[in-house]
Design a protein around this motif. Structure first.
Motif, PDB file in Angstrom:
ATOM      1  N   CYS A  65     -73.702 103.978  60.445  1.00 47.52           N
ATOM      2  CA  CYS A  65     -74.096 103.233  61.648  1.00 47.52           C
ATOM      3  C   CYS A  65     -73.878 101.732  61.472  1.00 47.52           C
ATOM      4  O   CYS A  65     -73.516 101.036  62.417  1.00 47.52           O
ATOM      5  N   GLY A  66     -74.093 101.230  60.271  1.00 47.38           N
ATOM      6  CA  GLY A  66     -74.043  99.789  60.046  1.00 47.38           C
ATOM      7  C   GLY A  66     -72.649  99.229  59.889  1.00 47.38           C
ATOM      8  O   GLY A  66     -72.394  98.095  60.292  1.00 47.38           O
ATOM      9  N   ILE A  67     -71.725 100.018  59.294  1.00 42.97           N
ATOM     10  CA  ILE A  67     -70.433  99.438  58.919  1.00 42.97           C
ATOM     11  C   ILE A  67     -69.300  99.946  59.811  1.00 42.97           C
ATOM     12  O   ILE A  67     -68.868  99.248  60.722  1.00 42.97           O
ATOM     13  N   CYS A  68     -68.795 101.142  59.528  1.00 48.49           N
ATOM     14  CA  CYS A  68     -67.606 101.587  60.283  1.00 48.49           C
ATOM     15  C   CYS A  68     -67.521 103.100  60.383  1.00 48.49           C
ATOM     16  O   CYS A  68     -66.458 103.690  60.167  1.00 48.49           O
ATOM     17  N   GLY A  69     -68.624 103.750  60.691  1.00 51.91           N
ATOM     18  CA  GLY A  69     -68.600 105.163  61.013  1.00 51.91           C
ATOM     19  C   GLY A  69     -68.213 106.077  59.864  1.00 51.91           C
ATOM     20  O   GLY A  69     -68.665 105.917  58.728  1.00 51.91           O
ATOM     21  N   LEU A  79     -63.621  94.542  62.456  1.00 48.29           N
ATOM     22  CA  LEU A  79     -63.015  94.447  61.136  1.00 48.29           C
ATOM     23  C   LEU A  79     -63.816  93.528  60.214  1.00 48.29           C
ATOM     24  O   LEU A  79     -63.761  93.677  58.995  1.00 48.29           O
ATOM     25  N   SER A  80     -64.562  92.596  60.790  1.00 53.64           N
ATOM     26  CA  SER A  80     -65.476  91.796  59.969  1.00 53.64           C
ATOM     27  C   SER A  80     -66.550  92.684  59.347  1.00 53.64           C
ATOM     28  O   SER A  80     -66.959  92.478  58.201  1.00 53.64           O
ATOM     29  N   ARG A  81     -66.996  93.680  60.111  1.00 50.37           N
ATOM     30  CA  ARG A  81     -67.965  94.639  59.558  1.00 50.37           C
ATOM     31  C   ARG A  81     -67.307  95.553  58.530  1.00 50.37           C
ATOM     32  O   ARG A  81     -67.901  95.871  57.493  1.00 50.37           O
ATOM     33  N   VAL A  82     -66.059  95.963  58.800  1.00 54.04           N
ATOM     34  CA  VAL A  82     -65.342  96.827  57.859  1.00 54.04           C
ATOM     35  C   VAL A  82     -65.196  96.145  56.506  1.00 54.04           C
ATOM     36  O   VAL A  82     -65.309  96.775  55.448  1.00 54.04           O
TER      37      VAL A  82
END
Length: 342
Positions: free
Chosen positions: A130-134, A223-226
């Motif tokens: 949930c926080g990053i990229c599924g 992509l900043s979260r990725v």
């Protein structure tokens, strides 16, 4: 034995490659693209459980190899999608919002999942998804968690992927519907989509619904979260190692274990550097990213082939409830940040 292993690998490769390619093609269709290629590959892998039991048993050794090694290869290649220059140009605000979104969502989802009765491993996988990229985050963090029950671990991986898929799809439709009511500009909405939706496919679908400016911001924010997948996986690995030592019985000396350094995520950062600063054409970069999704899709299909879903459906309520609350909080946070900073 070696002949059997080779046969097992090629049989598993054929089955999972079929699912992966089909997932990529289906993800290009309207509406179905909300689900995303990786989750589609997982669902097709589940459907492969209808094949004869003897065939699946013969492919099992190859399936285990693909779900482990091809996952890492796919994440490394996915780094070519991350343009560090564009991230830097987006400014400190984007990185700040991404870091806050990831940190708050992981802590809140994990805490709520545990409060609602979910087991520890399932809670942290769901939180990272949930926080990053599924799905990619679930599968990227999972190798950092040591366990003696691989079957249970696979069940937790699939359940965590299912949660982020459902939440991401529901919130994609919700955000598109809410956009006129929120009085957000197209660029602001892109920030909201990238900061709050779980899969890259979700952010692209929502951001692309309102023009190029919205799509660009959605991708940059997402992509900043990725980019935070690597440090989060490293932290999770060290945390679990520390807990193993702390929870060992008095008088026992825990067996020394290799430090859980996610080298494949180092490869992810390296490929993002190469893709940013070497003169690759856009066509080459697109091909490498497409290869990443093929390998990741094969790993997801392999996961779907080997899971006992009767057990999973009995344990999903806690993490689904936690994900609903944390996803709502994440959306609220993203809206506030977009209006304040963008």
């Amino acid at each position: 034995m070696q002949i059997f292993a080779k046969r097992s690998f090629w049989l598993a490769a054929g089955m999972t490659l079929t699912c992966s390619v089909a997932g990529v093609l289906l993800a290009k269709l309207p509406y179905i693209n909300l689900i995303g290629a990786l989750v589609l590959a997982l669902l097709l892998g589940i459907a492969m459980q209808l094949t004869p039991l003897r065939l699946r048993q013969e492919a099992s050794a190859g399936t285990a190899f693909i779900s482990n090694k091809f996952l890492r290869l796919g994440i490394i290649l996915l780094g070519f999608r991350l343009n560090l220059t564009k991230l830097a140009a987006a400014g400190v605000k984007t990185i700040f919002v991404a870091a806050c979104a990831v940190t708050l969502t992981i802590f809140l989802t994990y805490w709520l999942s545990r409060k609602f009765g979910a087991e520890d491993e399932l809670a942290i996988l769901t939180a990272c998804g949930c926080g990053i990229c599924g799905a990619a985050a679930v599968m990227g963090v999972s190798p950092q968690i040591e366990t003696n029950d691989e079957e249970r671990k696979r069940e937790n991986e699939v359940l965590a992927v299912a949660v982020v898929c459902v939440m991401g799809t529901v919130f994609t439709l919700l955000e598109i519907g809410l956009k006129p009511l929120l009085h957000l500009t197209a660029p602001q909405f892109g920030i909201v989509a990238g900061a709050s939706l779980h899969e890259i496919a979700h952010a692209v679908a929502a951001g692309g619904a309102f023009g190029q400016a919205s799509l660009d911001n959605a991708l940059i924010m997402k992509l900043s979260r990725v980019l935070l997948l690597a440090p989060v996986a490293l932290i999770v690995g060290y945390w679990y190692q520390h807990r193993l030592v702390k929870e060992s019985k008095a008088g026992e000396v825990p067996t020394p274990k290799q430090l859980p350094i996610p080298w494949f995520l180092g490869g992810f950062i390296l490929t993002s550097i190469l893709g940013t600063f070497l003169p690759f054409s856009q066509g080459v970069l697109d091909t490498l990213v497409q290869a990443a999704y093929i390998f990741l899709g094969m790993a997801m299909a392999a996961l779907g082939l080997s899971v006992n879903f009767k057990v999973i459906f009995k344990r999903g309520g806690a993490v689904f409830g936690a994900a609903v609350i944390s996803s709502t909080c994440l959306l609220t946070f993203a809206i506030i940040m977009s209006k304040w900073l963008f």
